[in-house]
Each structure stands twice: as C-alpha cells, then as structure tokens.
Motif scaffolding. Structure first.
Motif, PDB file in Angstrom:
ATOM      1  N   ALA A  79      18.770 -25.957  23.104  1.00 27.80           N
ATOM      2  CA  ALA A  79      17.717 -26.763  23.732  1.00 27.80           C
ATOM      3  C   ALA A  79      16.623 -27.065  22.716  1.00 27.80           C
ATOM      4  N   PRO A  80      16.103 -28.306  22.680  1.00 20.00           N
ATOM      5  CA  PRO A  80      15.023 -28.608  21.735  1.00 20.00           C
ATOM      6  C   PRO A  80      13.820 -27.701  21.983  1.00 20.00           C
ATOM      7  N   LEU A 134      16.452 -23.938  20.289  1.00 21.56           N
ATOM      8  CA  LEU A 134      16.442 -22.542  20.739  1.00 21.56           C
ATOM      9  C   LEU A 134      17.695 -22.260  21.558  1.00 21.56           C
ATOM     10  N   ASP A 135      18.201 -21.031  21.437  1.00 26.41           N
ATOM     11  CA  ASP A 135      19.338 -20.642  22.261  1.00 26.41           C
ATOM     12  C   ASP A 135      18.847 -20.147  23.616  1.00 26.41           C
ATOM     13  N   GLY A 136      19.765 -19.620  24.417  1.00 25.18           N
ATOM     14  CA  GLY A 136      19.406 -19.174  25.759  1.00 25.18           C
ATOM     15  C   GLY A 136      18.438 -18.013  25.792  1.00 25.18           C
ATOM     16  N   GLU A 137      18.305 -17.295  24.676  1.00 24.74           N
ATOM     17  CA  GLU A 137      17.387 -16.159  24.601  1.00 24.74           C
ATOM     18  C   GLU A 137      16.088 -16.523  23.897  1.00 24.74           C
ATOM     19  N   GLY A 138      15.926 -17.803  23.614  1.00 29.85           N
ATOM     20  CA  GLY A 138      14.690 -18.242  22.976  1.00 29.85           C
ATOM     21  C   GLY A 138      14.665 -18.043  21.476  1.00 29.85           C
TER      22      GLY A 138
END
Length: 292
Positions: free
Chosen positions: A257-258, A246-250
């Motif tokens: 991030a895993p 996932l990126d910083g915005e989910g």
C-alpha cells in the motif's frame, strides 16, 4: 383307373401343401423383417428423443450466454459485495468513437492527473472508462498498491483489495509489441511501458483496475492492455512513489500500500473525442502540475 386318380389327388394335395408351407414361410419372414424394422425405428426414436431432451437440436448461440457482443464484447459476471464486484450493467457494445483520443481527468487528494485515452488502438477500453466514470464508479476509491519494482501505482478497485471491479470484464486491446531482445537484455531494453503509460491491470479479464507507470524501465511482460497516457501531473505519482510502500504490518516494502494515501475523488472522461494526439507523457522535470 382308381389308382391313377388317387395318385393325381395325392400329387395335387402335395402341391397344395407345399404352396401353403412356402406361403407360411414367406409370411413368417415378412413378419420377422417388419419386427426388425420396428425395433430399429424404436431405437432411433429413443435416441432422437434423448438428443432432443439434451438440447441437441437447439440453435447454437454465436457467443456464450454470458457475453454481450458487438464491436466490443463484455463478459458478464455476478455482483459480489465480498470481493467488490459491483452491479454496473455493461457499456454499449458499439464505442462512441473509434478514432482520436479522449481526455480523462483523475482528481485525487494529492493532485490532479490528466490523461488521454487512445480511441484508435483501444476503443473498448476507452468506452469502459467513460461508462464507469459516468456512473461515478471511481469516485472515492483508493489507489491501493504501489510497486517500486514495476514502477506502477495501481488504482480502480472499489474495495482496495485487488479483487473488485464492475459486473463485466473484457478482452485485451493494444498490447505492446513483444520485444525481440535476448532474455539477458536489461529492463530498459524491453521497455514496454514508458513513464506515463496507463494500462489495464488484469490481462484477459479487464475491468476497472488500472496501472499508472511513473518511470521508464518496468520489467512487466507485454500482457497489459495500454489504454492511454498521462499528459499532465505525472509528478503527482512520482512523489507518491518516492514516499514508498508499506506491507500489512506497516513496514517498508517494494510492493504494498502506498505510504501516502491516494484517493481518487473524481474521475471524468471527456464527452467528445479529440482529433489530434495529446502531448507525450511528462516527467516531473517537464510537467507543470504540482501536488496539492
């Protein structure tokens, strides 16, 4: 007769005057030479003094002052809580062992990963892992990054930002051989990091961060020091990779991030080296460990 004596007196006086003049010239030339020598000596003294004050005569160290060197060289760096550089001191400059392998166990919240560290090819890297493990450095840290492009799970940063590590770095060891394949070759033809490879994450400035390759065919260049390999539990990483990142915005991404949080609860390194090589890296089809 008087005139003859007068002439003699005049000649004698002239000779004396010439001698006095010549002597005065010699004295003047000597003083000039002495003055010149004095000026040169003064300049040399000033120059030498300047060099001395600048440390020009100090004994030059064999290594930079921030490097602790021996069989291994540790470049010290200043701890910084903001970036996650922790005050750890530095490992011994002589590795505990330089032959065989050393077991490493990575216990996580999603399952256990067993590995072997290569003491023959990467003794200083193995020594660093053992040193930090002895300080519980990796405990309760997250594997903060997953790349489904490069097939890696990125772990070992105490702050989970990609900036953290111990208060030292060290140079590369055990780099994979550069491939002679053509630039148009497929990633599989330049497979520097087979599935199960464990490599350091910061070329040229290795610390605590490391990569676990969960699949063959990564296109990463041969710049990452290989520390060892997974011997059991690679399916734990494969399952995390299957869930994605996932990126910083989910939002779903190929590098972020895993989606499945991975926390290292305990990382340990065996005290004694193992003489024989560990088993080859296992895929989910052959590994016997399963995710918890």
């Amino acid at each position: 007769m008087a005139s003859s004596r007068d002439r003699q007196r005049k000649l004698a006086r002239a000779r004396i005057e010439r001698r006095l003049v010549n002597r005065a010239k010699k004295i003047r030339r000597k003083r000039q030479v002495q003055a010149g020598i004095g000026a040169v000596v003064a300049l040399l003294v000033v120059a030498l003094g300047t060099v001395w004050l600048a440390g020009g005569f100090d004994k030059k160290p064999d290594t930079p002052p921030n490097v602790v060197a021996g069989d291994c060289a540790w470049t010290l760096r200043t701890p910084d809580e903001a970036t996650g550089i922790r005050d750890t001191g530095n490992p011994p400059i002589t590795p505990a062992a330089k032959a065989g392998t050393r077991t490493m166990t990575i216990a996580t919240n999603v399952g256990q990963i067993d590995a072997s560290l290569d003491l023959d090819a990467a003794p200083c890297t193995a020594e660093s892992f053992a040193y930090l493990a002895g300080k519980n450095f990796f405990d309760n840290t997250t594997c903060h990054r997953l790349s489904t492009n490069d097939f890696v799970l990125h772990c070992g940063d105490p702050v989970g930002k990609g900036t953290g590590g111990p208060s030292y770095t060290f140079i590369d060891e055990n780099l994979p051989a550069a491939s002679a394949a053509s630039p148009s070759a497929s990633p599989a033809a330049t497979n520097h990091y087979p599935a199960g490879t464990i490599a350091m994450a910061n070329p040229g400035a290795n610390g605590s961060q490391f990569l676990i390759f969960y699949k063959d065919g990564s296109a990463l260049p041969p710049n990452y020091s290989i520390a060892g390999k997974v011997t059991k539990g690679l399916d734990v990483v494969e399952k995390v990779a299957k869930d994605g990142a996932l990126d910083g915005e989910g939002k779903a991404t190929s590098d972020g991030a895993p989606k499945t949080n991975v926390t290292i609860t305990k990382l340990t390194v065996g005290d004694a080296p193992v003489a024989s090589p560990s088993a080859t890296p296992q895929s989910s089809a052959t590994t016997t460990a399963s995710a918890q």
